[in-house]
Write a protein that holds these residues in place. Structure first.
Motif, PDB file in Angstrom:
ATOM      1  N   GLN A   5       3.352   9.532 -23.836  1.00 53.14           N
ATOM      2  CA  GLN A   5       4.530  10.365 -24.041  1.00 53.14           C
ATOM      3  C   GLN A   5       4.646  10.712 -25.534  1.00 53.14           C
ATOM      4  O   GLN A   5       4.278   9.903 -26.386  1.00 53.14           O
ATOM      5  CB  GLN A   5       5.791   9.621 -23.589  1.00 53.14           C
ATOM      6  CG  GLN A   5       5.819   9.346 -22.097  1.00 53.14           C
ATOM      7  CD  GLN A   5       5.836  10.635 -21.295  1.00 53.14           C
ATOM      8  OE1 GLN A   5       6.531  11.571 -21.648  1.00 53.14           O
ATOM      9  NE2 GLN A   5       5.057  10.692 -20.230  1.00 53.14           N
ATOM     10  N   PRO A   6       5.129  11.891 -25.837  1.00 55.43           N
ATOM     11  CA  PRO A   6       5.314  12.233 -27.260  1.00 55.43           C
ATOM     12  C   PRO A   6       6.328  11.304 -27.903  1.00 55.43           C
ATOM     13  O   PRO A   6       7.254  10.827 -27.265  1.00 55.43           O
ATOM     14  CB  PRO A   6       5.826  13.669 -27.238  1.00 55.43           C
ATOM     15  CG  PRO A   6       6.128  13.992 -25.831  1.00 55.43           C
ATOM     16  CD  PRO A   6       5.544  12.936 -24.952  1.00 55.43           C
ATOM     17  N   ARG A   7       6.101  11.039 -29.163  1.00 54.59           N
ATOM     18  CA  ARG A   7       7.007  10.175 -29.915  1.00 54.59           C
ATOM     19  C   ARG A   7       7.987  11.015 -30.716  1.00 54.59           C
ATOM     20  O   ARG A   7       7.688  12.146 -31.084  1.00 54.59           O
ATOM     21  CB  ARG A   7       6.228   9.293 -30.883  1.00 54.59           C
ATOM     22  CG  ARG A   7       5.315   8.334 -30.195  1.00 54.59           C
ATOM     23  CD  ARG A   7       4.631   7.492 -31.220  1.00 54.59           C
ATOM     24  NE  ARG A   7       3.708   6.577 -30.581  1.00 54.59           N
ATOM     25  CZ  ARG A   7       3.060   5.629 -31.201  1.00 54.59           C
ATOM     26  NH1 ARG A   7       3.213   5.465 -32.499  1.00 54.59           N
ATOM     27  NH2 ARG A   7       2.246   4.833 -30.562  1.00 54.59           N
ATOM     28  N   ASP A   8       9.125  10.427 -30.977  1.00 51.91           N
ATOM     29  CA  ASP A   8      10.079  11.065 -31.880  1.00 51.91           C
ATOM     30  C   ASP A   8       9.759  10.619 -33.298  1.00 51.91           C
ATOM     31  O   ASP A   8       9.693   9.421 -33.562  1.00 51.91           O
ATOM     32  CB  ASP A   8      11.516  10.662 -31.541  1.00 51.91           C
ATOM     33  CG  ASP A   8      11.984  11.283 -30.244  1.00 51.91           C
ATOM     34  OD1 ASP A   8      11.506  12.378 -29.907  1.00 51.91           O
ATOM     35  OD2 ASP A   8      12.829  10.670 -29.568  1.00 51.91           O
ATOM     36  N   TYR A   9       9.551  11.557 -34.166  1.00 51.03           N
ATOM     37  CA  TYR A   9       9.259  11.247 -35.553  1.00 51.03           C
ATOM     38  C   TYR A   9      10.422  11.706 -36.414  1.00 51.03           C
ATOM     39  O   TYR A   9      10.943  12.800 -36.233  1.00 51.03           O
ATOM     40  CB  TYR A   9       7.976  11.937 -36.027  1.00 51.03           C
ATOM     41  CG  TYR A   9       6.735  11.360 -35.386  1.00 51.03           C
ATOM     42  CD1 TYR A   9       6.185  10.185 -35.849  1.00 51.03           C
ATOM     43  CD2 TYR A   9       6.120  12.004 -34.320  1.00 51.03           C
ATOM     44  CE1 TYR A   9       5.050   9.648 -35.266  1.00 51.03           C
ATOM     45  CE2 TYR A   9       4.985  11.485 -33.731  1.00 51.03           C
ATOM     46  CZ  TYR A   9       4.448  10.300 -34.212  1.00 51.03           C
ATOM     47  OH  TYR A   9       3.339   9.780 -33.635  1.00 51.03           O
ATOM     48  N   ASP A  10      10.781  10.869 -37.341  1.00 45.85           N
ATOM     49  CA  ASP A  10      11.800  11.237 -38.312  1.00 45.85           C
ATOM     50  C   ASP A  10      11.085  11.777 -39.538  1.00 45.85           C
ATOM     51  O   ASP A  10      10.489  11.029 -40.300  1.00 45.85           O
ATOM     52  CB  ASP A  10      12.659  10.023 -38.699  1.00 45.85           C
ATOM     53  CG  ASP A  10      13.521   9.554 -37.557  1.00 45.85           C
ATOM     54  OD1 ASP A  10      13.943  10.403 -36.754  1.00 45.85           O
ATOM     55  OD2 ASP A  10      13.761   8.335 -37.460  1.00 45.85           O
ATOM     56  N   LEU A  11      11.125  13.068 -39.674  1.00 44.05           N
ATOM     57  CA  LEU A  11      10.492  13.696 -40.829  1.00 44.05           C
ATOM     58  C   LEU A  11      11.530  13.845 -41.923  1.00 44.05           C
ATOM     59  O   LEU A  11      12.579  14.435 -41.729  1.00 44.05           O
ATOM     60  CB  LEU A  11       9.922  15.059 -40.449  1.00 44.05           C
ATOM     61  CG  LEU A  11       8.841  15.042 -39.374  1.00 44.05           C
ATOM     62  CD1 LEU A  11       8.415  16.475 -39.046  1.00 44.05           C
ATOM     63  CD2 LEU A  11       7.654  14.231 -39.825  1.00 44.05           C
ATOM     64  N   ALA A  12      11.211  13.295 -43.064  1.00 43.43           N
ATOM     65  CA  ALA A  12      12.135  13.340 -44.194  1.00 43.43           C
ATOM     66  C   ALA A  12      11.793  14.527 -45.082  1.00 43.43           C
ATOM     67  O   ALA A  12      10.659  15.008 -45.109  1.00 43.43           O
ATOM     68  CB  ALA A  12      12.047  12.050 -44.991  1.00 43.43           C
TER      69      ALA A  12
END
Length: 63
Positions: A5-12
């Motif tokens: 499953q795709p992951r949620d990434y926190d892009l800063a």
């Protein structure tokens, strides 16, 4: 075969680029050196000037 499953990434946001403190020749010198490095596509040197400028400001202009 198990699908991932795709992951949620926190892009800063990238770190801000420091600017010269008005009236400080050392800050201005580092900003000019950064601009010169960038204009010659030396992005490593431009990044190094950002590190130096942040260090200088922390040392010389800390409130």
């Amino acid at each position: 075969m198990e699908t991932q499953q795709p992951r949620d990434y926190d892009l800063a946001e990238p770190p801000y680029e420091p600017s010269a403190v008005p009236g400080c020749a050392d800050c201005l010198s580092l900003v000019v050196a950064r601009q010169n490095a960038r204009s010659s596509a030396d992005y490593s040197a431009a990044s190094d000037r950002n590190v130096e400028l942040r260090g200088h400001q922390a040392e010389a202009h800390a409130s």
